[in-house]
Scaffold this motif. Structure first.
Motif, PDB file in Angstrom:
ATOM      1  N   THR A   1       0.861  -1.179   0.000  1.00 27.84           N
ATOM      2  CA  THR A   1       0.000   0.000   0.000  1.00 27.84           C
ATOM      3  C   THR A   1       0.899   1.232   0.000  1.00 27.84           C
ATOM      4  OG1 THR A   1      -0.132   0.016   2.403  1.00 27.84           O
ATOM      5  CG2 THR A   1      -1.879  -1.161   1.229  1.00 27.84           C
TER       6      THR A   1
ATOM      7  N   SER B   1      -4.510   3.180  -7.719  1.00 27.07           N
ATOM      8  CA  SER B   1      -4.839   1.880  -7.155  1.00 27.07           C
ATOM      9  C   SER B   1      -4.337   1.872  -5.716  1.00 27.07           C
ATOM     10  CB  SER B   1      -4.197   0.748  -7.967  1.00 27.07           C
ATOM     11  OG  SER B   1      -2.789   0.800  -7.863  1.00 27.07           O
ATOM     12  N   GLU B   2      -4.478   0.766  -5.026  1.00 23.06           N
ATOM     13  CA  GLU B   2      -4.068   0.694  -3.618  1.00 23.06           C
ATOM     14  C   GLU B   2      -2.601   1.057  -3.428  1.00 23.06           C
ATOM     15  OE1 GLU B   2      -4.952  -0.135   0.462  1.00 23.06           O
ATOM     16  OE2 GLU B   2      -6.238   0.132  -1.281  1.00 23.06           O
ATOM     17  N   ASN B   3      -1.767   0.736  -4.416  1.00 15.22           N
ATOM     18  CA  ASN B   3      -0.326   0.952  -4.255  1.00 15.22           C
ATOM     19  C   ASN B   3       0.246   2.001  -5.203  1.00 15.22           C
ATOM     20  OD1 ASN B   3      -0.635  -0.573  -6.587  1.00 15.22           O
ATOM     21  ND2 ASN B   3       1.245  -1.707  -6.281  1.00 15.22           N
TER      22      ASN B   3
END
Length: 78
Positions: free
Chosen positions: A12, A23-25
């Motif tokens: 993350t 996106s999450e990362n």
């Protein structure tokens, strides 16, 4: 524009001062160059969620002056 990505299993990413979540990362940061000879972007990328996390940062820049377009891109992995 700069794109910052945390690489790793279930990685993350938080970005300060701020960044648009892709996106999450992954986060994207945009800036406007108001100085004719340099453009800088600063901040802190904080990866989490993985013991084997690295960060990739890619910066893209474009310019248009006197009818001529210029573009540059560079990436770094840390």
């Amino acid at each position: 524009m700069a794109t910052v990505k945390a690489n790793g299993w279930q990685a993350t990413l938080s970005l300060s001062p701020s960044g648009t979540m892709v996106s999450e990362n992954t986060r994207q940061v945009s800036w406007t160059n108001k100085n004719s000879w340099i453009a800088d972007i600063t901040g802190i990328a904080d990866p989490g969620g993985s013991l084997n996390t690295s960060i990739t940062t890619c910066s893209d820049g474009g310019a248009f002056k006197a009818g001529v377009k210029a573009f540059a891109s560079a990436c770094a992995n840390d």
